[in-house]
Design an enzyme around this catalytic site. Structure first.
Site, PDB file in Angstrom:
ATOM      1  CG  ASP A 190      -0.248  -0.183   2.547  1.00  0.00           C
ATOM      2  OD1 ASP A 190       0.993  -0.194   2.583  1.00  0.00           O
ATOM      3  OD2 ASP A 190      -0.952  -0.309   3.563  1.00  0.00           O
TER       4      ASP A 190
ATOM      5  CD  GLU B  44      -8.414   2.471   6.667  1.00  0.00           C
ATOM      6  OE1 GLU B  44      -8.459   1.640   7.590  1.00  0.00           O
ATOM      7  OE2 GLU B  44      -7.711   3.491   6.732  1.00  0.00           O
TER       8      GLU B  44
ATOM      9  CG  HIS C  47      -5.894  -0.669   8.315  1.00  0.00           C
ATOM     10  ND1 HIS C  47      -5.777   0.702   8.276  1.00  0.00           N
ATOM     11  CD2 HIS C  47      -4.645  -1.120   8.609  1.00  0.00           C
ATOM     12  CE1 HIS C  47      -4.517   1.042   8.518  1.00  0.00           C
ATOM     13  NE2 HIS C  47      -3.824  -0.031   8.729  1.00  0.00           N
TER      14      HIS C  47
ATOM     15  CG  ASN D 271      -8.736   0.793  11.319  1.00  0.00           C
ATOM     16  OD1 ASN D 271      -7.821   0.016  11.054  1.00  0.00           O
ATOM     17  ND2 ASN D 271      -9.096   1.776  10.512  1.00  0.00           N
TER      18      ASN D 271
END
Ligand code: GLP
Length: 243
Positions: A67, A143, A138, A136
Site C-alpha cells: 500500500d 479499511e 485494517h 482498526n
C-alpha cells in the site's frame, strides 16, 4: 488459520524471516509482499543480517508493495516506498526492475491500480504476503467496510488510520487517501502471514481473531485462508482466550 505466539518481538521477527525463506526457497521466481509500518522493522533487520552474512540469496525474488499514501511524494518522509527502500530494497541490493510499487503521486489512480494488477497477472499470485494490522483492524489500506472482492483500489482513510499514522511523520500530515492491494489479491496469496506486536494491539487482535467475521474488521475476512499464520508477540496475544 494458525496462531503462533512468540515470547518476544525479536523471536517473532526471526520466525517470520525463517518462514518466508522456507516458503520461497523451492520457488524459481517468488513474488513477495512485505508490509511497511513499524511492525516489520525487526523482520527487515533479520533479512538484512542474513543477507550480509551471505546466507540469504534473494536475487530471484520479486516484490510488490502492499500500500501507499495517495497524493504524497513517493519518496517523502513516511512514505511506504521510502521505508521499503531504506530498510530492505537498498540494503539487500534489490534491482528496481524486480519491484512493483504504487505511484502515490499519480494523476490517474485507476490506471495505477490497473498497472499493479497487470503486474500481478504476469508474476502473481503473491507467493508470500507479510501484512500488518491497523488499530482498526485494517490490512494494507483495506479499511473497515471495504468490499472483500476488491483488488487494487483507492481507499478513503478511516479516522483511526489518519490519527495513528501521524507516527510515521515528524510533523502533522494531512492524510486522506491510500492506494492498496485489495483483500481479493491478499486472499489469493499462496502463503499469508499476519504479524502483530505490542500491548497496544492486544484489543484489536482479540477482536480480529475471536469476534465474528465482518467487513467492519477487514482482517477477519482473511481468517478462512488455507495457508495463513498469525504471528503475535506475547503482548499482542495478551487478551486472547485459551482455546
Ligand atoms: C499502516 C499500513 C499497513 C501497516 C499497518 C500497521 O497504516 N497501511 O501497511 O501494516 O498500518 O502498521 P504498524 O505496523 O505501524 O502498526
Amino acid at each position: 488459520m494458525e496462531i503462533s505466539v512468540c515470547d518476544s518481538y525479536k523471536i517473532l521477527s526471526k520466525r517470520v524471516a525463517i518462514d518466508i525463506i522456507q516458503h520461497t526457497q523451492p520457488l524459481e521466481e517468488p513474488l513477495v509482499c512485505i508490509a511497511t509500518g513499524e511492525t516489520p522493522k525487526g523482520l527487515y533487520k533479520e533479512l538484512r543480517e542474513r543477507y550480509n552474512q551471505n546466507s540469504l540469496d534473494i536475487s530471484n525474488w520479486r516484490f510488490i508493495e502492499l500500500d501507499e499514501w495517495l497524493d504524497l511524494e513517493n519518496d517523502c518522509e513516511g512514505s511506504c516506498l521510502r521505508r521499503l527502500n531504506q530498510n530492505l530494497f537498498k540494503p539487500l541490493n534489490v534491482n528496481e526492475e524486480k519491484v512493483c510499487c504504487f505511484d502515490g503521486k499519480t494523476n490517474n489512480p485507476d490506471d495505477e491500480c490497473q498497472r499493479v494488477e497487470s503486474f500481478l497477472q504476469s508474476y502473481g499470485p503473491i507467493d508470500v504476503a507479510v501484512i500488518g494490522l491497523g488499530m482498526n483492524g485494517h490490512v494494507g489500506f483495506n479499511e473497515p467496510g471495504t468490499d472483500p472482492s476488491l483488488r487494487s483500489h483507492v481507499s478513503e482513510l478511516d479516522s483511526v488510520t489518519k490519527q495513528v499514522s501521524q507516527k510515521y511523520f515528524s510533523k502533522s500530515k494531512q492524510l486522506s487517501k491510500g492506494i492498496t492491494l485489495g483483500l481479493a489479491d491478499l486472499r489469493e496469496a499462496k502463503r499469508l502471514i499476519l504479524i502483530v506486536s505490542g500491548h497496544k494491539k492486544a484489543t484489536i487482535v482479540q477482536q480480529v481473531l475471536e469476534e465474528k467475521i465482518s467487513k467492519n474488521l477487514p482482517a477477519t475476512l482473511l481468517r478462512d485462508h488455507l495457508n495463513f499464520t498469525v504471528y503475535l508477540d506475547s503482548d499482542a496475544a495478551n487478551l486472547l482466550h485459551p482455546i
